[in-house]
Design an enzyme around this catalytic site. Sequence first.
Site, PDB file in Angstrom:
ATOM      1  N   MET A 133      -8.387   9.423   9.841  1.00  0.00           N
ATOM      2  CA  MET A 133      -8.595   9.851   8.213  1.00  0.00           C
ATOM      3  C   MET A 133      -9.448  10.784   7.993  1.00  0.00           C
ATOM      4  O   MET A 133     -10.504  10.727   7.435  1.00  0.00           O
ATOM      5  CB  MET A 133      -8.775   9.189   7.179  1.00  0.00           C
ATOM      6  CG  MET A 133      -7.517   7.980   6.339  1.00  0.00           C
ATOM      7  SD  MET A 133      -6.108   8.734   5.924  1.00  0.00           S
ATOM      8  CE  MET A 133      -5.330   7.468   5.463  1.00  0.00           C
ATOM      9  N   ASP A 147       0.676  -1.139   0.067  1.00  0.00           N
ATOM     10  CA  ASP A 147      -0.105   0.140   0.201  1.00  0.00           C
ATOM     11  C   ASP A 147       1.304   1.248   0.015  1.00  0.00           C
ATOM     12  O   ASP A 147       2.350   1.090   0.356  1.00  0.00           O
ATOM     13  CB  ASP A 147      -0.867   0.176   1.059  1.00  0.00           C
ATOM     14  CG  ASP A 147      -2.003  -0.861   1.352  1.00  0.00           C
ATOM     15  OD1 ASP A 147      -1.861  -1.270   0.092  1.00  0.00           O
ATOM     16  OD2 ASP A 147      -3.107  -0.718   2.181  1.00  0.00           O
ATOM     17  N   LYS A 171      -3.411   3.596  -2.620  1.00  0.00           N
ATOM     18  CA  LYS A 171      -5.345   3.943  -2.559  1.00  0.00           C
ATOM     19  C   LYS A 171      -5.198   5.940  -2.686  1.00  0.00           C
ATOM     20  O   LYS A 171      -4.397   5.946  -1.238  1.00  0.00           O
ATOM     21  CB  LYS A 171      -5.844   3.002  -2.553  1.00  0.00           C
ATOM     22  CG  LYS A 171      -6.723   2.590  -2.939  1.00  0.00           C
ATOM     23  CD  LYS A 171      -7.722   1.803  -1.377  1.00  0.00           C
ATOM     24  CE  LYS A 171      -7.610   0.437  -1.653  1.00  0.00           C
ATOM     25  NZ  LYS A 171      -8.893  -0.744  -1.536  1.00  0.00           N
TER      26      LYS A 171
END
Length: 475
Positions: free
Chosen positions: A173, A36, A58
Amino acid sequence: MSVGKVYLVGAGPGDRGLITVKGREAIKKADVILYDRLVNFSLLDDAPPNCELIYCGKLPTRHFMRQNEINATLVRKAIAGHTVVRLKGGDPSVFGRVGEEAEELALHQIPFEIVPGITSGIAAPLYAGIPVTHRDYAGSFAVVTAHDKSKNGKPDIDWEGLARGVQTIAFYMGVSNLEHICENLIQFGKSPDTPVIIIRWGTWSRQQSVVGTLSTIVEKVREAKIENPAITLVGDIVSTRDKVKWFENRPLFGKQVLYVRGKAEEENRASKWMEQGADVIEFPRWIVKEKAIDSAVLDQLSVYEQILFLSKESVEAFFAQLKKSKVDIRKIQAELYCQNHSAITILEEKGLFADHVDKLSHQGSMLTVGSEEQEKIGSCLNNDLFASVYETIIDERYETIINRSLEDATLTTIVFTSSEAVKLLMEKGNQYGISPKEINQSVEFVCETAEACEALKKYGFAVGKHENDILIESL
């Protein structure tokens, strides 16, 4: 062909030392690694040289691989018989979608293991000087996603239970929904004066923290232009920061270094700088490939009176080949010499002791051991016996990795090991998304050698520091 196995591994939040022993062992035996964006890419150094590296990061606005593609790739690679590692930032079970990946593997009857990791909601506050619990401040702790599957993108949670029942809350986030978070916590019982800290890139040298309260933090974050990845920590526990802050006091904290090595044999100081708090991106990444030793060299092993190793890589490759050929090292009767001290250290670890090349007498039969590129050194020494035991090449698997690293970094320093390093960056930098002329205004150039300084000047760049002016260890 038998089905392979998948390891779903938590890589920790950024600091490469925060991965578990079991996670690192999985990387070492992987045939394929899917990694990731938030993984510290230096963890991939432990992967085997032929391991396939697949980026599936992502971003909020773009995905390099959709989740269904990731699932399908895990299944396809495992069915092909590979050992697969899915390397995920933080802990894979904390908003890491490991459940979906494990379900897909189970559906196809593929063996797998889940290896926990340290989650950023705990690690980032600790690296900012804040434990998430404390007998005087907080006896309860919750982790909450600030993004879920709600149609409007706002987290659908029990705000009243969270505001009244939990003393420390970590939102993952949460920057884009920060105003929504603060309004709801105040509405359902939290005081507007409740301390809040936003920690961006927690546990990295680029870590950035903004402290405020539920009533002030939104404006402060806007002023500081904070973006994800970030942890939002809410609670009275934030007030411990000034007493417990430690990570940001490291001597190289805030330094983001592009480290350019012109040869694989040149000393690698990246680990030393990282231990002092810097983020280091290595360019390029080198692969050392062993080569079989000529049988004639092995047959004469007991005849040589002197053996000179030109690098630590030559020591490692030479003895690896002796082992593969089942040659007893007691056949070596020669006096041993090395071109550098790191090679001497490797020999000492094997119970063999060597002198520096300066003490070489050049009398008697001598074998020089090195790479193909170093063979001319043997000629300079008037030595006809040269064993080429390895070759070095640039690891092209890291082109994507270096590109991604540079996208997230704000470089402060570029370090050149040699004139070859300068030439490499100037000739291959654009291929990796590095344009020296564009970054020259904001980045300091540091040279480890006078030759590197001269090479930079020939390309029209000013040198900020070199080893004669300042200890390179402190950048």
